[in-house]
Design an enzyme around this catalytic site. Structure first.
Site, PDB file in Angstrom:
ATOM      1  N   CYS A  38       0.851  -1.195   0.000  1.00  0.00           N
ATOM      2  CA  CYS A  38       0.000   0.000   0.000  1.00  0.00           C
ATOM      3  C   CYS A  38       0.881   1.237   0.000  1.00  0.00           C
ATOM      4  O   CYS A  38       1.905   1.274  -0.671  1.00  0.00           O
ATOM      5  CB  CYS A  38      -1.029  -0.022   1.116  1.00  0.00           C
ATOM      6  SG  CYS A  38      -0.394  -0.015   2.798  1.00  0.00           S
ATOM      7  N   ARG A  39       0.514   2.269   0.761  1.00  0.00           N
ATOM      8  CA  ARG A  39       1.180   3.574   0.636  1.00  0.00           C
ATOM      9  C   ARG A  39       2.529   3.633   1.333  1.00  0.00           C
ATOM     10  O   ARG A  39       3.445   4.302   0.869  1.00  0.00           O
ATOM     11  CB  ARG A  39       0.271   4.665   1.208  1.00  0.00           C
ATOM     12  CG  ARG A  39      -1.010   4.834   0.423  1.00  0.00           C
ATOM     13  CD  ARG A  39      -1.997   5.725   1.157  1.00  0.00           C
ATOM     14  NE  ARG A  39      -3.247   5.839   0.424  1.00  0.00           N
ATOM     15  CZ  ARG A  39      -4.437   5.997   0.983  1.00  0.00           C
ATOM     16  NH1 ARG A  39      -4.531   6.045   2.311  1.00  0.00           N
ATOM     17  NH2 ARG A  39      -5.516   6.089   0.238  1.00  0.00           N
TER      18      ARG A  39
END
Length: 222
Positions: A178-179
């Site tokens: 993810c981020r």
């Protein structure tokens, strides 16, 4: 005529423009989102659960320090980081906080949950991607995936993961991305996968750190 002291104060005031712009939790959250790709003001307001007026004010503060740039498409304004160095600065802020703030681990655990999942580093993931022994699922929203993702990663946003488990190749090692290290999406993804009997790990950081390490990213349609 300006004195040497006045000149020095003016110099340090320029440096302080950057730290003042960063001196807000909400503005750091906006930078976290913009590090994933360009966003409209409306999209940023939705992602941060904040009204448009407040988000616009925070974005203007970042813009005055030249940390973000804009483009207009009709009546809509899109924001992006002014350069990769802004993303690198944000990563460094996190590293300094990790090194010097003893309260950070407990605060992170309260948000992310107990860290009961295994993680994998960038170098090992890159090696396993090269030999084809891993399936990477990117659990960020689709527009973030389109802006840049780890080569070969599948886009399965977290909200769709439970209903799309059948798309994950059987018998392969799975890594959720993810981020970044404080993105709850990959933590939740690994929990969902484990609950359905799928062994999975998560990338120890995220796409921003991957790019900062000069590793390749793919973009949708490229």
């Amino acid at each position: 005529m300006q004195t040497r002291r006045e000149a020095k104060e003016a110099l340090f005031e320029q440096f302080a423009r950057v730290t003042k712009a960063l001196g807000s939790p909400r503005r750091l959250e906006l930078i976290d989102l913009l590090a994933q790709g360009e966003r409209s003001v409306e999209a940023l307001a939705r992602s941060t659960d904040t009204n448009l007026t407040t988000v616009s004010a925070h974005l203007q503060a970042l813009r005055r320090a030249n940390l973000v740039a804009t483009r207009r498409d009709g009546t809509r304004i899109y924001y992006r980081l002014a350069g990769p160095d802004v993303g690198a600065l944000y990563v460094q802020v996190q590293r300094i906080a990790e090194a010097h703030l003893p309260d950070l681990p407990a605060v992170a655990t309260a948000f992310l949950g107990e860290d009961d999942s295994e993680e994998i580093g960038r170098e090992e993931l890159l090696r396993r991607l090269q030999d084809g022994s891993v399936t990477v699922i990117d659990v960020r929203p689709g527009e973030e995936y389109a802006s840049g993702h780890i080569p070969g990663a599948m886009s399965i946003p977290l909200g769709q993961l439970a209903e799309r488990l059948g798309e994950i190749p059987a018998g392969t090692d799975v890594v959720a991305t993810c981020r970044g290290p404080y993105c709850v999406l990959s933590h939740d993804a690994v929990r969902i996968l484990h609950d359905h009997g799928i062994t999975a790990r998560r990338l120890s950081d995220g796409v921003l750190e991957w790019s900062a390490a000069s590793l390749p990213l793919e973009r949708a349609g490229a």
